[in-house]
Design a protein around this motif. Structure first.
Motif, PDB file in Angstrom:
ATOM      1  N   GLY A   1      10.552 -11.305  -2.946  1.00  0.00           N
ATOM      2  CA  GLY A   1       9.240 -11.338  -2.298  1.00  0.00           C
ATOM      3  C   GLY A   1       9.357 -11.655  -0.821  1.00  0.00           C
ATOM      4  O   GLY A   1       8.494 -12.314  -0.240  1.00  0.00           O
ATOM      5  N   ALA A   2      10.440 -11.208  -0.218  1.00  0.00           N
ATOM      6  CA  ALA A   2      10.709 -11.558   1.189  1.00  0.00           C
ATOM      7  C   ALA A   2      10.263 -10.435   2.127  1.00  0.00           C
ATOM      8  O   ALA A   2      10.323  -9.257   1.779  1.00  0.00           O
ATOM      9  N   ASP A   3       9.826 -10.819   3.315  1.00  0.00           N
ATOM     10  CA  ASP A   3       9.498  -9.834   4.329  1.00  0.00           C
ATOM     11  C   ASP A   3      10.777  -9.319   4.977  1.00  0.00           C
ATOM     12  O   ASP A   3      11.696 -10.088   5.255  1.00  0.00           O
TER      13      ASP A   3
ATOM     14  N   ARG B   1       2.965 -14.143  11.134  1.00  0.00           N
ATOM     15  CA  ARG B   1       1.564 -14.020  10.678  1.00  0.00           C
ATOM     16  C   ARG B   1       1.519 -13.874   9.165  1.00  0.00           C
ATOM     17  O   ARG B   1       0.671 -14.470   8.493  1.00  0.00           O
ATOM     18  N   ASN B   2       2.424 -13.082   8.625  1.00  0.00           N
ATOM     19  CA  ASN B   2       2.441 -12.899   7.173  1.00  0.00           C
ATOM     20  C   ASN B   2       2.702 -14.212   6.444  1.00  0.00           C
ATOM     21  O   ASN B   2       2.091 -14.490   5.420  1.00  0.00           O
ATOM     22  N   ARG B   3       3.632 -15.010   6.984  1.00  0.00           N
ATOM     23  CA  ARG B   3       3.941 -16.289   6.323  1.00  0.00           C
ATOM     24  C   ARG B   3       2.722 -17.191   6.309  1.00  0.00           C
ATOM     25  O   ARG B   3       2.432 -17.845   5.309  1.00  0.00           O
ATOM     26  N   ILE B   4       2.012 -17.211   7.446  1.00  0.00           N
ATOM     27  CA  ILE B   4       0.825 -18.059   7.504  1.00  0.00           C
ATOM     28  C   ILE B   4      -0.241 -17.566   6.522  1.00  0.00           C
ATOM     29  O   ILE B   4      -0.895 -18.359   5.852  1.00  0.00           O
ATOM     30  N   ALA B   5      -0.375 -16.238   6.447  1.00  0.00           N
ATOM     31  CA  ALA B   5      -1.390 -15.678   5.538  1.00  0.00           C
ATOM     32  C   ALA B   5      -0.879 -15.611   4.108  1.00  0.00           C
ATOM     33  O   ALA B   5      -1.580 -15.147   3.210  1.00  0.00           O
ATOM     34  N   ASN B   6       0.351 -16.071   3.910  1.00  0.00           N
ATOM     35  CA  ASN B   6       0.957 -16.065   2.583  1.00  0.00           C
ATOM     36  C   ASN B   6       0.981 -14.652   1.990  1.00  0.00           C
ATOM     37  O   ASN B   6       0.631 -14.436   0.838  1.00  0.00           O
ATOM     38  N   THR B   7       1.379 -13.698   2.818  1.00  0.00           N
ATOM     39  CA  THR B   7       1.462 -12.327   2.354  1.00  0.00           C
ATOM     40  C   THR B   7       2.732 -11.710   2.924  1.00  0.00           C
ATOM     41  O   THR B   7       3.551 -12.402   3.508  1.00  0.00           O
TER      42      THR B   7
ATOM     43  N   ARG C   1      -3.975  -1.468   0.914  1.00  0.00           N
ATOM     44  CA  ARG C   1      -2.831  -2.345   0.601  1.00  0.00           C
ATOM     45  C   ARG C   1      -3.219  -3.808   0.781  1.00  0.00           C
ATOM     46  O   ARG C   1      -2.844  -4.669  -0.014  1.00  0.00           O
ATOM     47  N   ASN C   2      -3.936  -4.085   1.850  1.00  0.00           N
ATOM     48  CA  ASN C   2      -4.355  -5.463   2.094  1.00  0.00           C
ATOM     49  C   ASN C   2      -5.241  -5.986   0.957  1.00  0.00           C
ATOM     50  O   ASN C   2      -5.111  -7.141   0.540  1.00  0.00           O
ATOM     51  N   ARG C   3      -6.159  -5.138   0.476  1.00  0.00           N
ATOM     52  CA  ARG C   3      -7.040  -5.592  -0.614  1.00  0.00           C
ATOM     53  C   ARG C   3      -6.236  -5.916  -1.855  1.00  0.00           C
ATOM     54  O   ARG C   3      -6.486  -6.919  -2.520  1.00  0.00           O
ATOM     55  N   ILE C   4      -5.246  -5.065  -2.133  1.00  0.00           N
ATOM     56  CA  ILE C   4      -4.436  -5.319  -3.330  1.00  0.00           C
ATOM     57  C   ILE C   4      -3.637  -6.608  -3.165  1.00  0.00           C
ATOM     58  O   ILE C   4      -3.504  -7.398  -4.093  1.00  0.00           O
ATOM     59  N   ALA C   5      -3.121  -6.826  -1.947  1.00  0.00           N
ATOM     60  CA  ALA C   5      -2.324  -8.022  -1.705  1.00  0.00           C
ATOM     61  C   ALA C   5      -3.211  -9.230  -1.414  1.00  0.00           C
ATOM     62  O   ALA C   5      -2.725 -10.328  -1.131  1.00  0.00           O
ATOM     63  N   ASN C   6      -4.518  -9.008  -1.466  1.00  0.00           N
ATOM     64  CA  ASN C   6      -5.476 -10.073  -1.194  1.00  0.00           C
ATOM     65  C   ASN C   6      -5.237 -10.717   0.178  1.00  0.00           C
ATOM     66  O   ASN C   6      -5.192 -11.931   0.327  1.00  0.00           O
ATOM     67  N   THR C   7      -5.051  -9.874   1.174  1.00  0.00           N
ATOM     68  CA  THR C   7      -4.837 -10.384   2.528  1.00  0.00           C
ATOM     69  C   THR C   7      -5.600  -9.494   3.493  1.00  0.00           C
ATOM     70  O   THR C   7      -6.365  -8.634   3.076  1.00  0.00           O
TER      71      THR C   7
END
Lengths: 432, 432
Positions: A124-126, A322-328, B322-328
């Motif tokens: 699950g890594a970016d 940004r992704n880490r902060i948004a947990n995505t 994609r964002n909606r699916i990832a809930n972000t």
């Protein structure tokens, strides 16, 4: 403001030094854009004592990259070492311990992208790698995201600055390959061992990455047909020039006419001087993308260099932060289309051929017959010189590379053909 | 595979029809890229009976856009109506009921972006608008994301295809503005009422959007200095051509020398024929971005048209899906830098001035003195003709537009200057 995001940097050469500098100089801007401060907490290098372009707190330097990438407090690992190992092991270890990864490593992604992308997915890594292709030019993100609703037909680009510098110099000054290479080396555009650039390995790695993204398929460096520029002569360049063409080393990723496979190749080719890629001078890069709905797009800029490449790395750092902060996380590798990568013989191209021939009646008819036998249709032909110096210069219509190669072979065997004086593929000139 | 994401489309004109077509034709590719099918569940139009470019199930058509955007089952609202109202109210209603929004509406974003972006933030809604500037060219996403780690200094571009077509035609054929405009209208490149294009309103809206993103500040259409191309004569074009320049309508967003403010302007300018933007022909768009680390980048492609614009819309649809699916959600509007937008007078440019003068000794000295009094330094000057036909042609160095304007005013008042025959700003030629 969230707590700082901590960055570990692997490698501190030309690009790494600029990453360090920019993280410091743009500290407040980056924090505002990310929504949290970015803090460099460690820099793994082989020789801590070496002089570097950027001022680095010596306390940050370490030779123990393995420990750095798994340190509990590290959020983001930035890999700018290059090459396969130890880069691969370090990236895999970083992902396994939950870090986001930014890399500029084209060789690794082109050779073993499957392993890296699988690890990203499993952990699950970016994984962001904009800097791996065409330096500062935003290219992978547009291909991967902006064009996600379109159907890419072809990517055609100049993705190696060294060879473009050499070919541009040969074109503008009439220099030989050797002289142009020496000048490129003197100016720092080419390395002491220029093999990776002039033999097309660097461009082939980038072509593999571009093709994989553009066609949603797995493409590796081994799938790429590769020819370098070492055999281009001043005469080839002059002859192209006389015909209104310029020779460029192109990376070409193209969907087959039936849409079921892709060809990926790097080789020198003649392009018309009116083509936008013809105007790409010196060490610049430019990439044409042809998509069904968007039509033709071009992206142009500095394809290498410390600061430009670092700009792309920083853009990726901001994204993963940004992704880490948004947990995505960003989009995963997309290989659903799983297109076959066809061999060079199936790629469709055009050819410019110069033949030294005996100036006798019937020569053209016999030569034309050879083309016809191989189902290769001739677009233009002209005869130059007379008697012993007679030369036939032909440009074909589009045909498979296999048919073109077979035609050349047959021409070589003809008694009236003294020599096949020049063969060069022609691109960017879509007369059907 | 996740359950389908449902799309409501507002507007079904040139762009909307193509969005409908592409959603259908690329159904399986889009589903694979998003990770869920995309399903068009409604299309709001004013006249359901009208003939359209795309086949649409009549059951999808509705005139009740208000109900469509708040329908419980809709996930994504795509707005391609254009203009301020009802687009704004519909977008706000969509966001308030939790929808993600994709829009191509440059006028709305440039006039009242603050309201739209605030609503996105307050509702946690995604807002993507790549198609609002430069059609198919991926430009906003690269600026907003790829360059998030760099410092943009200047954006310089051709962002209106209609005016570029007209100016290109004037340049290549010597046509007058009126004739070129008529040709553009006949070919569908210009509307029956061409005001929005030829007076620079369209380009100004795009400049405002670009400047806001590039400089992390709030910029509205009202902040943009705007001049159109209606007064460009065939003589201006010919005179520029004779000097190795071409006239283009440029959108320029530039940081001031002290970095504390930005100037945003749209006006015709002479650029050297060697500049990459000079080669942008017909209705194409191209945008130069100059950033501190990345250097100069150029993005080129089709700036308008149904399919190209739809390509950008589809890319955004994939992103929000994609964002909606990832809930972000994607990056929010970034205005933290909050730079002042300075008036045109503070913008720095260069000027080309032709003066009809009396051919007497001392004329040049007196003219030069006026430039010096306004602190404007002259780069080149040459005298053409003699006697009653004498003309002085000057090109200045960089100076504030206020100083340049004041200089022109003073020149007009001189007894030895019969007329200021031509004044045109010069860009893209950075001799300091």
């Amino acid at each position: 403001m969230t707590k700082p995001l901590k960055i570990a940097l692997l490698g501190c050469g030309v690009v790494g030094s600029q990453v360090v500098r920019l993280l410091r100089e743009q500290e407040s801007d980056l924090a505002a854009r990310v929504g949290a401060p970015l803090e460099l907490v460690g820099v793994a290098v082989r020789k801590p004592g070496r002089k570097r372009d950027a001022e680095i707190d010596p306390a940050l330097l370490t030779t123990d990259a393995e420990s750095l990438v798994t340190r509990d407090d590290v959020d983001i690992v930035v890999e700018v070492i290059g090459g396969i190992e130890p880069a691969r092991s370090l990236i895999l270890a970083a992902m396994a311990s939950g870090k986001s990864v930014v890399t500029a490593n084209k060789a690794l992604l082109a050779e073993d992208g499957a392993t890296i992308h699988r690890a990203a997915r499993e952990n699950g890594a970016d994984l962001y790698f904009e800097a791996s292709v065409a330096g500062a030019i935003p290219l992978l993100r547009p291909l991967r995201e902006s064009m996600a609703g379109d159907r890419v037909q072809r990517v055609l680009g100049i993705v190696n600055g060294t060879t473009n510098y050499i070919l541009d110099k040969m074109d503008s000054s009439g220099a030989s390959f050797t002289d142009a290479l020496e000048e490129a080396q003197a100016l720092g555009y080419a390395e002491a061992d220029p093999t990776a650039d002039v033999e097309g390995f660097d461009a082939a790695a980038k072509a593999a990455i571009l093709a994989g993204i553009a066609f949603h398929s797995r493409v590796t460096a081994a799938d790429v047909h590769r020819e370098g520029i070492t055999e281009i002569t001043a005469a080839d360049v002059a002859s192209a020039k006389a015909m209104g063409y310029v020779i460029k080393l192109l990376a070409i990723c193209a969907r087959s006419d039936d849409g079921r496979s892709v060809g990926v190749r790097v080789h020198p080719a003649m392009i018309p001087r009116s083509h936008p890629l013809a105007g790409v001078r010196e060490a610049y890069n430019a990439v044409f993308v042809e998509a069904e709905s968007a039509g033709r797009l071009m992206f142009y800029g500095a394809g290498a260099g410390g600061a430009p490449t670092a700009s792309a790395v920083l853009g990726d750092i901001v994204a993963v932060a940004r992704n880490r902060i948004a947990n995505t996380r960003g989009p995963e590798e997309s290989t659903y289309a799983d297109l076959r990568v066809h061999p060079m013989g199936e790629s469709v191209t055009r050819c410019h051929v110069s033949l030294d021939v005996a100036d006798k009646p019937g020569v053209l008819a016999r030569v034309a017959d050879i083309f016809a036998k191989h189902d290769v249709s001739i677009q233009t032909v002209r005869q130059e010189g007379r008697g012993d110096d007679a030369q036939l210069v032909l440009v074909t219509h589009r045909a498979s590379d296999a048919a073109l190669s077979a035609t050349i072979e047959s021409l070589r065997e003809m008694d009236i053909v003294r020599a096949v004086a020049g063969v060069m593929r022609v691109e960017g000139d879509e007369t059907p």
